[in-house]
Scaffold this active site. Structure first.
Site, mmCIF file in Angstrom:
data_model
loop_
_atom_site.group_PDB
_atom_site.id
_atom_site.type_symbol
_atom_site.label_atom_id
_atom_site.label_comp_id
_atom_site.label_asym_id
_atom_site.label_seq_id
_atom_site.Cartn_x
_atom_site.Cartn_y
_atom_site.Cartn_z
ATOM 1 N N SER A 178 -53.911 5.565 -27.284
ATOM 2 C CA SER A 178 -55.319 5.518 -26.428
ATOM 3 C C SER A 178 -55.328 6.915 -25.044
ATOM 4 C CB SER A 178 -54.776 4.053 -25.689
ATOM 5 O OG SER A 178 -55.676 3.810 -24.392
ATOM 6 N N SER A 179 -56.395 6.521 -24.525
ATOM 7 C CA SER A 179 -56.440 8.300 -23.924
ATOM 8 C C SER A 179 -56.491 7.480 -22.942
ATOM 9 C CB SER A 179 -58.107 8.260 -23.858
ATOM 10 O OG SER A 179 -59.049 7.452 -23.607
#
Length: 455
Positions: free
Chosen positions: A318-319
């Site tokens: 995930s960013s």
């Protein structure tokens, strides 16, 4: 400055071709007509098509239809194409009209121009070696292109089979590693009965073995070719000697036995054998995707899911969510499977769309079939390398889930009966207690008896 150009002519008219190009007017015209995918033709397909041209030159020289100098030059040019030279000169899109005539002529022109060059001639003159009269002698697009397609299918299938063998062994190794880890089996995502984690992975291995056999059976038909049938299966413009010997000559060069079809008309007009190969690939794809779904479920969490196994952490998931790791390898395997299923639909429609003595849609069949093989080969490779070999089990968690499940009440049925076992299961759910605890509390079985049964 613009590149210098030469003028070539065909039955349509004259056209300028780059002076340095080994392709000619027909490939240039096709390049302008078919701007479809923007991709190149398969290098394996081009290599196999050149191999067919070499075999044809050898047979035609043997019966004196081309002289020694022509044969030598054509064979040398073919070898250079097979070695990967002139890759930039194969300019025709893999999806093309004309049943592959453009691909065939692109090859004929490259070989002819290089052969003329070898003999001291000029590109585009074709006075020493002609693309149609010499390179394409005793052939038609309609027998060379499907033969090259079958040869390429065989080559790509061998690469996929090697990766599937790796997957089979990797799964069997995990089955052995996990053979003593008891877990809860599930049906319809609900608790069922106990099993071992090793049983799950051995089941996956058996699926791979079955898919390999199915694919091998379908690919076996690829060894039957229509080479020698020329335009529609009559063998027009090919000598009887050529027709009788071309399959054996090609087999010798290819290193695999190729057999001329008993009915060259059937082999020229029908593409059902490619549909069968595609179907076997689709069966493999959906089976691997189902297994990938299982791996994602079994590793879900890691705190709020099943978390019976751990997949190797390969990259950030995930960013925005720190520390999140996603099951990216099983995900990409499923996406490759989706591609294969779509390709299978295209291949099915194209095979059905042929009319009378020829199917004009072979180019899209080959384009999609070759892409299916590449997608599956790459998917299996990354699945083994980046996922299966690194899977670990959460043994204690598997045991805890199994012991807390009401599904183990099933093993009580032969001893307590279905009705009594169902009452225990319902109470365990209602009171959030274990089946084991309730059985012992009600003195339905001794601890030793229950231990033996649940083991």
């Amino acid at each position: 400055m613009k590149d210098s150009r030469r003028i070539e002519a065909d039955s349509i008219g004259s056209l300028a071709v780059p002076a340095k190009a080994y392709y000619g007017v027909q490939a240039e015209r096709a390049s302008q007509n078919f701007k479809i995918t923007g991709l190149k033709m398969s290098p394996e397909f081009l290599s196999n098509l050149a191999l067919i041209k070499k075999a044809a030159a050898m047979i035609n020289h043997e019966i004196g239809l081309i002289d020694s100098d022509q044969a030598r030059a054509i064979e040398k040019a073919c070898d250079e194409v097979i070695d990967g030279k002139f890759s930039e000169d194969f300019i025709v899109d893999p999806v093309q009209g004309g049943a592959g005539t453009s691909a065939n002529m692109n090859m004929n022109e490259v070989i002819a121009n290089r052969a003329n060059e070898i003999l001291g001639g000029e590109k585009g003159k074709y006075d020493l070696v002609h693309p149609n009269d010499n390179v394409n002698m005793a052939q038609s697009t309609n027998d060379t292109i499907p033969t090259a397609g079958k040869m390429t299918t065989i080559v790509l299938a061998e690469k996929l089979d090697a990766e599937l063998t790796r997957l089979e062994y990797a799964l069997k190794e995990k089955a052995a590693d996990f053979k003593d880890i008891i877990k809860m089996g599930r049906t319809q995502l609900q608790d069922a009965v106990p099993m071992t984690l090793g049983d799950s992975f051995h089941g996956y291995a058996s699926m791979v073995v079955r898919c390999k056999k199915r694919l091998a059976k379908a690919v076996a038909e690829m060894h039957v070719i229509n080479l020698g049938g020329t335009a529609i299966g009559t063998g027009i413009n090919a000598s009887q000697f050529y027709e009788d010997h071309i399959a054996d000559q090609l087999s010798e060069l290819f290193g695999r036995k190729m057999v001329q079809a008993d009915d060259l008309f059937d082999a020229t007009e029908n593409l059902d054998s490619f549909v069968e190969v595609s179907g076997a690939l689709k069966a493999l794809a959906i089976s691997l995707s189902k297994m990938s779904n299982d791996l994602r479920l079994l590793s879900s969490g890691p705190r709020c899911g099943l978390s019976e196994i751990n997949l190797p952490a390969k990259q950030n998931g995930s960013s925005i969510m720190p520390g999140k790791i996603n099951p990216v390898i099983p995900e990409v395997v499923s996406q490759a499977a989706f591609l294969v299923c779509g390709h299978d639909t295209t291949i099915t429609m194209a095979a059905e769309a042929g009319q009378l003595e020829l199917n004009a849609f072979e180019p899209v069949v080959f384009y999609q079939l070759f892409e299916s093989f590449r997608a599956m080969t790459g998917a299996v490779d990354t699945l083994v390398t980046n996922c299966i070999t690194g899977i670990t089990a959460n043994k204690d968690h598997c045991r805890q889930l199994k012991e807390s499940s009401v599904g183990i009440a099933t093993v009580l049925c032969p001893y307590l009966g279905y009705q009594e076992s169902a009452k225990i299961a319902k109470r365990a759910l209602r009171e959030r207690r274990s089946v084991r605890e309730l059985v012992l509390e009600q003195h339905l079985m001794s601890p030793d008896q229950l231990d033996i049964l649940l083991k």
